[in-house]
Design a protein around this motif. Structure first.
Motif, PDB file in Angstrom:
ATOM      1  N   ARG A 130       0.834  -1.214   0.000  1.00 41.60           N
ATOM      2  CA  ARG A 130       0.000   0.000   0.000  1.00 41.60           C
ATOM      3  C   ARG A 130       0.864   1.258   0.000  1.00 41.60           C
ATOM      4  O   ARG A 130       0.557   2.235  -0.700  1.00 41.60           O
ATOM      5  N   ILE A 131       1.936   1.232   0.780  1.00 44.31           N
ATOM      6  CA  ILE A 131       2.835   2.385   0.811  1.00 44.31           C
ATOM      7  C   ILE A 131       3.479   2.595  -0.552  1.00 44.31           C
ATOM      8  O   ILE A 131       3.613   3.732  -1.029  1.00 44.31           O
ATOM      9  N   GLU A 132       3.887   1.505  -1.203  1.00 41.03           N
ATOM     10  CA  GLU A 132       4.519   1.622  -2.522  1.00 41.03           C
ATOM     11  C   GLU A 132       3.555   2.219  -3.546  1.00 41.03           C
ATOM     12  O   GLU A 132       3.951   3.020  -4.404  1.00 41.03           O
ATOM     13  N   ARG A 133       2.276   1.832  -3.484  1.00 40.62           N
ATOM     14  CA  ARG A 133       1.304   2.395  -4.415  1.00 40.62           C
ATOM     15  C   ARG A 133       1.142   3.892  -4.207  1.00 40.62           C
ATOM     16  O   ARG A 133       1.105   4.673  -5.172  1.00 40.62           O
ATOM     17  N   ARG A 134       1.070   4.296  -2.948  1.00 41.86           N
ATOM     18  CA  ARG A 134       0.930   5.725  -2.670  1.00 41.86           C
ATOM     19  C   ARG A 134       2.206   6.489  -3.021  1.00 41.86           C
ATOM     20  O   ARG A 134       2.152   7.643  -3.442  1.00 41.86           O
ATOM     21  N   ARG A 135       3.343   5.852  -2.863  1.00 42.04           N
ATOM     22  CA  ARG A 135       4.599   6.493  -3.255  1.00 42.04           C
ATOM     23  C   ARG A 135       4.654   6.688  -4.769  1.00 42.04           C
ATOM     24  O   ARG A 135       5.128   7.728  -5.256  1.00 42.04           O
ATOM     25  N   ALA A 136       4.152   5.691  -5.526  1.00 47.35           N
ATOM     26  CA  ALA A 136       4.136   5.828  -6.979  1.00 47.35           C
ATOM     27  C   ALA A 136       3.263   6.999  -7.409  1.00 47.35           C
ATOM     28  O   ALA A 136       3.582   7.717  -8.368  1.00 47.35           O
ATOM     29  N   VAL A 137       2.165   7.221  -6.687  1.00 46.59           N
ATOM     30  CA  VAL A 137       1.274   8.340  -7.020  1.00 46.59           C
ATOM     31  C   VAL A 137       1.903   9.665  -6.605  1.00 46.59           C
ATOM     32  O   VAL A 137       1.923  10.636  -7.367  1.00 46.59           O
ATOM     33  N   ALA A 138       2.445   9.712  -5.367  1.00 50.33           N
ATOM     34  CA  ALA A 138       2.933  10.977  -4.830  1.00 50.33           C
ATOM     35  C   ALA A 138       4.237  11.420  -5.465  1.00 50.33           C
ATOM     36  O   ALA A 138       4.435  12.614  -5.732  1.00 50.33           O
ATOM     37  N   ILE A 139       5.163  10.490  -5.725  1.00 49.09           N
ATOM     38  CA  ILE A 139       6.506  10.856  -6.195  1.00 49.09           C
ATOM     39  C   ILE A 139       6.585  10.859  -7.712  1.00 49.09           C
ATOM     40  O   ILE A 139       7.126  11.795  -8.319  1.00 49.09           O
ATOM     41  N   HIS A 140       6.041   9.826  -8.341  1.00 48.13           N
ATOM     42  CA  HIS A 140       6.195   9.696  -9.790  1.00 48.13           C
ATOM     43  C   HIS A 140       4.974  10.159 -10.579  1.00 48.13           C
ATOM     44  O   HIS A 140       5.001  10.166 -11.807  1.00 48.13           O
ATOM     45  N   GLY A 141       3.886  10.511  -9.888  1.00 46.88           N
ATOM     46  CA  GLY A 141       2.707  11.002 -10.586  1.00 46.88           C
ATOM     47  C   GLY A 141       2.005   9.964 -11.432  1.00 46.88           C
ATOM     48  O   GLY A 141       1.335  10.308 -12.399  1.00 46.88           O
ATOM     49  N   LEU A 142       2.146   8.685 -11.071  1.00 42.65           N
ATOM     50  CA  LEU A 142       1.510   7.618 -11.844  1.00 42.65           C
ATOM     51  C   LEU A 142       0.068   7.424 -11.392  1.00 42.65           C
ATOM     52  O   LEU A 142      -0.299   7.734 -10.257  1.00 42.65           O
ATOM     53  N   ARG A 143      -0.732   6.902 -12.297  1.00 43.27           N
ATOM     54  CA  ARG A 143      -2.111   6.556 -11.969  1.00 43.27           C
ATOM     55  C   ARG A 143      -2.174   5.059 -11.690  1.00 43.27           C
ATOM     56  O   ARG A 143      -1.984   4.246 -12.590  1.00 43.27           O
ATOM     57  N   VAL A 144      -2.412   4.713 -10.444  1.00 45.47           N
ATOM     58  CA  VAL A 144      -2.411   3.307 -10.046  1.00 45.47           C
ATOM     59  C   VAL A 144      -3.804   2.727 -10.261  1.00 45.47           C
ATOM     60  O   VAL A 144      -4.802   3.267  -9.787  1.00 45.47           O
ATOM     61  N   ILE A 145      -3.874   1.620 -11.005  1.00 45.35           N
ATOM     62  CA  ILE A 145      -5.133   0.927 -11.279  1.00 45.35           C
ATOM     63  C   ILE A 145      -5.086  -0.411 -10.557  1.00 45.35           C
ATOM     64  O   ILE A 145      -4.335  -1.306 -10.933  1.00 45.35           O
ATOM     65  N   LEU A 146      -5.886  -0.534  -9.514  1.00 47.48           N
ATOM     66  CA  LEU A 146      -5.900  -1.779  -8.753  1.00 47.48           C
ATOM     67  C   LEU A 146      -6.823  -2.788  -9.404  1.00 47.48           C
ATOM     68  O   LEU A 146      -7.897  -2.430  -9.904  1.00 47.48           O
ATOM     69  N   PRO A 147      -6.432  -4.058  -9.428  1.00 49.12           N
ATOM     70  CA  PRO A 147      -7.329  -5.074  -9.978  1.00 49.12           C
ATOM     71  C   PRO A 147      -8.511  -5.320  -9.057  1.00 49.12           C
ATOM     72  O   PRO A 147      -8.482  -4.972  -7.883  1.00 49.12           O
ATOM     73  N   ALA A 148      -9.560  -5.915  -9.622  1.00 50.92           N
ATOM     74  CA  ALA A 148     -10.749  -6.227  -8.828  1.00 50.92           C
ATOM     75  C   ALA A 148     -10.396  -7.194  -7.704  1.00 50.92           C
ATOM     76  O   ALA A 148      -9.664  -8.149  -7.902  1.00 50.92           O
ATOM     77  N   GLN A 149     -10.922  -6.928  -6.513  1.00 51.18           N
ATOM     78  CA  GLN A 149     -10.583  -7.777  -5.370  1.00 51.18           C
ATOM     79  C   GLN A 149     -11.840  -8.071  -4.570  1.00 51.18           C
ATOM     80  O   GLN A 149     -12.671  -7.188  -4.329  1.00 51.18           O
ATOM     81  N   ARG A 150     -11.977  -9.320  -4.167  1.00 51.30           N
ATOM     82  CA  ARG A 150     -13.119  -9.715  -3.350  1.00 51.30           C
ATOM     83  C   ARG A 150     -13.015  -9.118  -1.965  1.00 51.30           C
ATOM     84  O   ARG A 150     -11.937  -8.879  -1.434  1.00 51.30           O
ATOM     85  N   ARG A 151     -14.185  -8.855  -1.375  1.00 49.63           N
ATOM     86  CA  ARG A 151     -14.252  -8.353  -0.018  1.00 49.63           C
ATOM     87  C   ARG A 151     -15.121  -9.280   0.813  1.00 49.63           C
ATOM     88  O   ARG A 151     -16.127  -9.804   0.345  1.00 49.63           O
ATOM     89  N   SER A 152     -14.723  -9.467   2.062  1.00 47.15           N
ATOM     90  CA  SER A 152     -15.467 -10.349   2.951  1.00 47.15           C
ATOM     91  C   SER A 152     -16.800  -9.719   3.324  1.00 47.15           C
ATOM     92  O   SER A 152     -16.908  -8.502   3.502  1.00 47.15           O
ATOM     93  N   ARG A 153     -17.816 -10.548   3.447  1.00 42.64           N
ATOM     94  CA  ARG A 153     -19.115 -10.078   3.912  1.00 42.64           C
ATOM     95  C   ARG A 153     -19.235 -10.166   5.427  1.00 42.64           C
ATOM     96  O   ARG A 153     -20.252  -9.753   5.991  1.00 42.64           O
ATOM     97  N   ARG A 154     -18.243 -10.703   6.066  1.00 38.75           N
ATOM     98  CA  ARG A 154     -18.274 -10.829   7.522  1.00 38.75           C
ATOM     99  C   ARG A 154     -17.828  -9.533   8.187  1.00 38.75           C
ATOM    100  O   ARG A 154     -17.218  -8.678   7.573  1.00 38.75           O
ATOM    101  N   GLN A 155     -18.138  -9.428   9.436  1.00 37.65           N
ATOM    102  CA  GLN A 155     -17.787  -8.248  10.213  1.00 37.65           C
ATOM    103  C   GLN A 155     -16.737  -8.615  11.260  1.00 37.65           C
ATOM    104  O   GLN A 155     -16.542  -9.785  11.610  1.00 37.65           O
ATOM    105  N   GLY A 156     -16.058  -7.585  11.770  1.00 38.47           N
ATOM    106  CA  GLY A 156     -15.124  -7.790  12.865  1.00 38.47           C
ATOM    107  C   GLY A 156     -13.822  -8.441  12.429  1.00 38.47           C
ATOM    108  O   GLY A 156     -13.377  -8.331  11.284  1.00 38.47           O
ATOM    109  N   THR A 157     -13.224  -9.171  13.377  1.00 38.09           N
ATOM    110  CA  THR A 157     -11.909  -9.763  13.157  1.00 38.09           C
ATOM    111  C   THR A 157     -11.938 -10.817  12.050  1.00 38.09           C
ATOM    112  O   THR A 157     -11.024 -10.892  11.229  1.00 38.09           O
ATOM    113  N   SER A 158     -12.995 -11.632  12.016  1.00 38.50           N
ATOM    114  CA  SER A 158     -13.054 -12.678  10.985  1.00 38.50           C
ATOM    115  C   SER A 158     -13.122 -12.061   9.588  1.00 38.50           C
ATOM    116  O   SER A 158     -12.495 -12.561   8.650  1.00 38.50           O
ATOM    117  N   GLY A 159     -13.845 -10.946   9.451  1.00 36.23           N
ATOM    118  CA  GLY A 159     -13.899 -10.271   8.160  1.00 36.23           C
ATOM    119  C   GLY A 159     -12.559  -9.682   7.762  1.00 36.23           C
ATOM    120  O   GLY A 159     -12.151  -9.756   6.598  1.00 36.23           O
TER     121      GLY A 159
END
Length: 439
Positions: free
Chosen positions: A71-100
């Motif tokens: 995550r830090i590297e992605r933000r560094r690429a945006v802040a320092i090099h002015g790149l547009r970071v495109i993240l791939p689609a990622q699943r998200r848990s439907r659970r809540q709390g620690t298990s999610g």
């Protein structure tokens, strides 16, 4: 990234700013410290896995640290090099709390973008660190040469004497080469970020192509459904309503002249009206069956199997009561896949039995239909026998795929994989590929 008036995407030109030069210096420091610590944790953890999994005590913290680092590297690429970071689609848990949270971390470990980010992190440290160390060595050499020229004057090397002017030239060249090493390190860092973590226009094109494919599948499925409804109304309900109107007209004309005949005709019209209501009910069930809404997919498929003209062995495993409920769209698609398949088997397959298996995992709903009929089924889009084409379009609209295996004399097997989560749209700081094979 900006878009020119002609619609062409203009790539930002590489920029050498103090922050990018400082990033090279940070890479040199990390190469001498964190780089070797990270590799040691990884290698030791992997080596400890055969020892009753003790290496997990090192690998798990390392993987969690890498998720933060990516995550830090992605933000560094945006802040320092002015790149547009495109993240791939990622699943998200439907659970809540620690298990999610833990499930989200697990999903992230399974993504290619995470491992590309890990590779980028270490390669960036290695490359920028080497450029920085080369720059430091050149600066040291230039300083040493300048100090020698000032303190001792000309230097005798073998039989040749190097004057102070030559030493000054060598010293200046070393300093310029040191600056060039820093600039090259910054450019190499930017190139690695662009190639490994920023994404590209090709990613966006693939996402647009996938969404267009799914939209076309939905449009085709809707067109097939409209044609089916029109055909059923025109060929089934409409003639019966015309016949009903004619019967009532004859009965009205015979009420006074022949009451008994009029009474008989009214009775026939009453029976015909009930039959038309049954047809309309069946037509509405074809749009979305009430049992599917009221009792769910399992009960709806059981009703289909019970009404089938041939014996059907039905096996439905939707994960039990604890599993999240299926959404209406995917339930309907699975239902119509089974309904159309059983109709085709009864009409065309000359089969003696059929098997329907519906299973579910975390990612998709799998529908399998097999019969022992004559086989030879194909997907046609010529306006005739388009049932399988309509099913293909329905499944494709959900992002899934329908596979038809039907060898002559060996029966037909249909396999539909229906994803349970829709592909998210790309985020600026997301790529799924759905393929359909025409069969």
């Amino acid at each position: 990234m900006t878009v020119s008036p002609a619609g062409r995407a203009d790539r930002p030109r590489p920029r050498l700013e103090p922050a990018s030069i400082a990033s090279v210096a940070v890479g040199g420091i990390l190469l001498c410290t964190w780089f070797w610590v990270s590799l040691s944790l990884l290698i030791t953890g992997l080596g400890g896995l055969p020892a009753l999994g003790s290496g997990l005590l090192l690998l798990i913290p390392w993987l969690l640290m890498m998720q933060v680092v990516v995550r830090i590297e992605r933000r560094r690429a945006v802040a320092i090099h002015g790149l547009r970071v495109i993240l791939p689609a990622q699943r998200r848990s439907r659970r809540q709390g620690t298990s999610g949270w833990l499930q989200d971390r697990w999903y992230e470990l399974g993504s290619g973008a995470f491992w590309r980010g890990v590779l980028h992190h270490h390669l960036a440290i290695l490359v920028t660190g080497l450029f920085f160390l080369a720059s430091v060595a050149l600066l040291w050499a230039g300083w040493t040469i300048a100090e020698t020229a000032i303190a001792t004057g000309p230097v005798q090397i073998g039989t040749r004497e190097i004057s102070r002017i030559a030493l000054a030239v060598f010293s200046s060249a070393s300093v310029l080469l040191a600056a060039a090493m820093l600039a090259l390190g910054a450019l190499a860092d930017r190139g690695l970020a662009r190639g490994l973590i920023s994404g590209s226009e090709d990613d966006l094109r693939e996402q647009v192509a996938e969404l267009a494919e799914r939209r076309q599948g939905a449009v085709d499925a809707a067109a097939q459904e409209r044609l089916r409804i029109e055909r059923d109304l025109h060929d089934g309900v409409q003639p019966r309503l015309v016949n009903l109107a004619m019967t009532l007209g004859i009965a009205r004309g015979a009420i006074r002249a022949d009451p008994e005949r009029a009474e008989r005709l009214v009775g026939e019209a009453h029976a015909e009206a009930k039959a038309v209501m049954t047809d309309l009910r069946q037509l509405a069930r074809g749009i979305h069956p009430a049992v599917l809404t009221d009792r769910g997919l399992d009960a709806a498929l059981s009703a289909l199997a019970a009404r089938s003209q041939i014996p059907v062995a039905l096996d439905v495993d939707l994960g039990g009561p604890a599993a999240p409920a299926l959404d209406r769209e995917r339930e309907a698609v699975a239902y119509f896949v089974v309904a159309e398949a059983l109709t085709n088997i009864a009409k065309h397959a000359a089969a003696t039995r059929a098997e329907v298996t519906v299973t579910r995992d975390e990612d998709s709903l799998q529908v399998r239909i097999r019969d022992d009929g004559r086989g030879g089924a194909r997907v046609h889009r010529d306006g005739l026998s388009t049932g399988l084409a309509g099913l293909t379009d329905r499944v494709r609209a959900t992002g899934g795929a329908l596979e038809v295996v039907s060898s002559a004399g060996e029966g037909t097997a249909l396999r539909a994989d229906i994803p349970l989560t829709s592909s998210p749209t790309p985020r600026t700081l997301p790529r799924t590929t759905t393929e359909e094979t025409s069969r």
